[in-house]
Scaffold this active site. Structure first.
Site, PDB file in Angstrom:
ATOM      1  N   SER A 186       0.866  -1.176   0.000  1.00  0.00           N
ATOM      2  CA  SER A 186       0.000   0.000   0.000  1.00  0.00           C
ATOM      3  C   SER A 186       0.903   1.227   0.000  1.00  0.00           C
ATOM      4  O   SER A 186       2.074   1.142   0.408  1.00  0.00           O
ATOM      5  CB  SER A 186      -0.861  -0.001   1.271  1.00  0.00           C
ATOM      6  OG  SER A 186      -1.391   1.292   1.521  1.00  0.00           O
TER       7      SER A 186
ATOM      8  N   TYR B 293      -2.639  -1.165  10.475  1.00  0.00           N
ATOM      9  CA  TYR B 293      -2.549  -1.349   9.018  1.00  0.00           C
ATOM     10  C   TYR B 293      -1.221  -0.803   8.472  1.00  0.00           C
ATOM     11  O   TYR B 293      -0.506  -1.483   7.730  1.00  0.00           O
ATOM     12  CB  TYR B 293      -3.740  -0.649   8.359  1.00  0.00           C
ATOM     13  CG  TYR B 293      -3.863  -0.846   6.866  1.00  0.00           C
ATOM     14  CD1 TYR B 293      -4.577  -1.926   6.343  1.00  0.00           C
ATOM     15  CD2 TYR B 293      -3.299   0.062   5.970  1.00  0.00           C
ATOM     16  CE1 TYR B 293      -4.724  -2.096   4.969  1.00  0.00           C
ATOM     17  CE2 TYR B 293      -3.434  -0.102   4.598  1.00  0.00           C
ATOM     18  CZ  TYR B 293      -4.151  -1.186   4.103  1.00  0.00           C
ATOM     19  OH  TYR B 293      -4.292  -1.348   2.740  1.00  0.00           O
TER      20      TYR B 293
HETATM   21  N1  LIG Z   1      -8.497  -0.735  -1.978  1.00  0.00           N
HETATM   22  C1  LIG Z   1      -7.460   0.055  -1.759  1.00  0.00           C
HETATM   23  O1  LIG Z   1      -7.559   1.280  -1.915  1.00  0.00           O
HETATM   24  C2  LIG Z   1      -6.139  -0.498  -1.331  1.00  0.00           C
HETATM   25  C3  LIG Z   1      -5.058   0.371  -1.271  1.00  0.00           C
HETATM   26  C4  LIG Z   1      -3.821  -0.100  -0.902  1.00  0.00           C
HETATM   27  C5  LIG Z   1      -3.651  -1.431  -0.612  1.00  0.00           C
HETATM   28  N2  LIG Z   1      -4.710  -2.279  -0.681  1.00  0.00           N
HETATM   29  C6  LIG Z   1      -4.468  -3.686  -0.361  1.00  0.00           C
HETATM   30  O2  LIG Z   1      -4.955  -4.522  -1.388  1.00  0.00           O
HETATM   31  C7  LIG Z   1      -5.327  -5.787  -0.838  1.00  0.00           C
HETATM   32  C8  LIG Z   1      -6.729  -6.129  -1.278  1.00  0.00           C
HETATM   33  O3  LIG Z   1      -7.622  -5.137  -0.781  1.00  0.00           O
HETATM   34  P1  LIG Z   1      -9.049  -4.826  -1.421  1.00  0.00           P
HETATM   35  O4  LIG Z   1      -9.177  -3.360  -1.434  1.00  0.00           O
HETATM   36  O5  LIG Z   1      -9.229  -5.579  -2.668  1.00  0.00           O
HETATM   37  O6  LIG Z   1      -9.982  -5.384  -0.247  1.00  0.00           O
HETATM   38  P2  LIG Z   1     -11.337  -6.243  -0.242  1.00  0.00           P
HETATM   39  O7  LIG Z   1     -12.137  -5.925  -1.462  1.00  0.00           O
HETATM   40  O8  LIG Z   1     -11.923  -6.044   1.089  1.00  0.00           O
HETATM   41  O9  LIG Z   1     -10.805  -7.762  -0.396  1.00  0.00           O
HETATM   42  C9  LIG Z   1     -10.051  -8.361   0.606  1.00  0.00           C
HETATM   43  C10 LIG Z   1      -9.836  -9.811   0.252  1.00  0.00           C
HETATM   44  O10 LIG Z   1      -9.021 -10.417   1.291  1.00  0.00           O
HETATM   45  C11 LIG Z   1      -9.619 -11.632   1.669  1.00  0.00           C
HETATM   46  N3  LIG Z   1      -9.267 -11.970   3.050  1.00  0.00           N
HETATM   47  C12 LIG Z   1      -9.516 -11.268   4.187  1.00  0.00           C
HETATM   48  N4  LIG Z   1      -9.054 -11.938   5.262  1.00  0.00           N
HETATM   49  C13 LIG Z   1      -8.513 -13.096   4.788  1.00  0.00           C
HETATM   50  C14 LIG Z   1      -7.878 -14.207   5.387  1.00  0.00           C
HETATM   51  N5  LIG Z   1      -7.700 -14.275   6.720  1.00  0.00           N
HETATM   52  N6  LIG Z   1      -7.453 -15.223   4.595  1.00  0.00           N
HETATM   53  C15 LIG Z   1      -7.641 -15.178   3.248  1.00  0.00           C
HETATM   54  N7  LIG Z   1      -8.214 -14.138   2.629  1.00  0.00           N
HETATM   55  C16 LIG Z   1      -8.657 -13.109   3.389  1.00  0.00           C
HETATM   56  C17 LIG Z   1     -11.114 -11.427   1.484  1.00  0.00           C
HETATM   57  O11 LIG Z   1     -11.750 -12.700   1.374  1.00  0.00           O
HETATM   58  P3  LIG Z   1     -13.288 -12.932   1.827  1.00  0.00           P
HETATM   59  O12 LIG Z   1     -14.044 -11.696   1.432  1.00  0.00           O
HETATM   60  O13 LIG Z   1     -13.692 -14.156   1.041  1.00  0.00           O
HETATM   61  O14 LIG Z   1     -13.274 -13.151   3.292  1.00  0.00           O
HETATM   62  C18 LIG Z   1     -11.128 -10.620   0.180  1.00  0.00           C
HETATM   63  O15 LIG Z   1     -11.053 -11.498  -0.926  1.00  0.00           O
HETATM   64  C19 LIG Z   1      -5.156  -5.658   0.680  1.00  0.00           C
HETATM   65  O16 LIG Z   1      -3.897  -6.198   1.059  1.00  0.00           O
HETATM   66  C20 LIG Z   1      -5.174  -4.151   0.895  1.00  0.00           C
HETATM   67  O17 LIG Z   1      -4.469  -3.772   2.055  1.00  0.00           O
HETATM   68  C21 LIG Z   1      -5.962  -1.846  -1.029  1.00  0.00           C
END
Ligand SMILES: NC(=O)c1ccc[n+]([C@@H]2O[C@H](COP(=O)([O-])OP(=O)(O)OC[C@H]3O[C@@H](n4cnc5c(N)ncnc54)[C@H](OP(=O)(O)O)[C@@H]3O)[C@@H](O)[C@H]2O)c1
Length: 267
Positions: A152, A165
């Protein structure tokens, strides 16, 4: 389907939503067989499998908690038993449990560190073991394996109210560099992608009203929120031989969010 990742096998953790879902679909569109990990949401993972196989690709959905050591071993076993090998790990699963530091419970601290940092360690360790065990003459790529760690902008930007985080993402920054240094001699590449603000459920509060979006856009010099496809395209490239000489670094996919936009008007 054919493309840059023909013959590759990819495991994407947290591929039932948001960025992971977009990355898994783009990897499949580039020709890879894809293991789609989810934790609690089976339906979107199954839907993605159906979409990929409907286009002639190969995909399976596998439930596992990335913070659980035995689950992670099983996740890799099931990936290899489905597709015969593994070439690329995208360690993407992540959660947020936000609170001011004085109100942050130990449970909320531990949950975020367990999934966002320890989960990436467990998956990376398992991937390295598998990469090393695969004979060199079976490789579809120049490298012996690729790890992409979903970090991130908060691997470098401090984030008040999100100390768990930001600490996990800061940890990923050093984990990626230390791992890359340790395994480059085995022909294994390890990099991070640092997304800025990407439109997914994890940060819905930050974009789902015009007021919130306007405030968010002040932090993004490029003037738009990111979409999962922005990250997915970067991940496919970073995983492919086109990025073969790249290891131990972080690719920021953030529309300039990490460029200290508060200084645009001379600070
Ligand atoms: N969105 C942003 O702006 C942003 C920015 C910077 C970094 N990121 C990073 O990108 C990554 C994905 O984020 P996202 O925005 O796509 O979030 P999201 O839509 O909430 O998706 C999160 C995913 O992680 C899975 N997950 C959560 N806990 C888990 C566990 N214990 N074991 C296995 N899978 C697990 C969830 O699975 P289930 O739903 O099936 O439980 C879901 O598929 C994260 O690492 C986040 O920190 C996101």
């Amino acid at each position: 389907m054919s493309g840059r990742l023909d013959g590759h096998v990819v495991l994407v953790t947290g591929a039932s939503s948001g960025i992971g879902l977009g990355v898994a679909e783009a990897m499949a569109d580039a020709g890879a067989a894809v293991a789609i990990n989810y934790r609690s949401h089976r339906e979107p993972a199954d839907d993605l499998v159906a979409r990929i196989t409907g286009k002639g690709g190969r995909a399976v959905a596998i439930a596992a908690d990335v913070s659980d050591e035995a689950d992670v071993a099983r996740l890799f076993d099931e990936t290899v038993s489905a597709f015969g090998r593994i070439d690329i790990l995208v360690a993407n699963s992540g959660i947020q449990k936000d609170a001011a530091i004085a109100d942050m419970t130990l449970a909320d601290w531990n949950a975020v560190i367990d999934v966002n940092l320890t989960g990436q360690f467990l998956c990376s360790r398992e991937a390295l073991r598998r990469f090393r065990s695969q004979p060199a003459d079976t490789r579809p790529a120049r490298s012996a394996g690729v790890i992409i760690s979903m970090s991130s902008v908060h691997e470098i930007i401090p984030w008040a109210g999100h100390v768990n985080y930001a600490t996990a993402k800061g940890g990923i920054r050093m984990m990626v560099r230390s791992l890359a240094q340790e395994v480059a001699g085995d022909g294994i590449r390890v990099n991070a992608i640092a997304p800025g603000a990407i439109r997914t459920p994890i940060n819905q509060d930050a974009w789902d009203t015009p007021e919130a979006l306007e405030k968010l856009l002040r932090l993004i010099p490029y003037g738009r929120i990111g979409e999962p496809e922005d990250v997915a395209r970067a991940a496919v490239w970073l995983a492919s031989d086109e990025a073969d000489y790249i290891t131990g670094t972080t690719l920021f996919v953030d529309g300039g969010m990490a460029l200290y936009p508060g200084f645009r008007d001379n600070g």
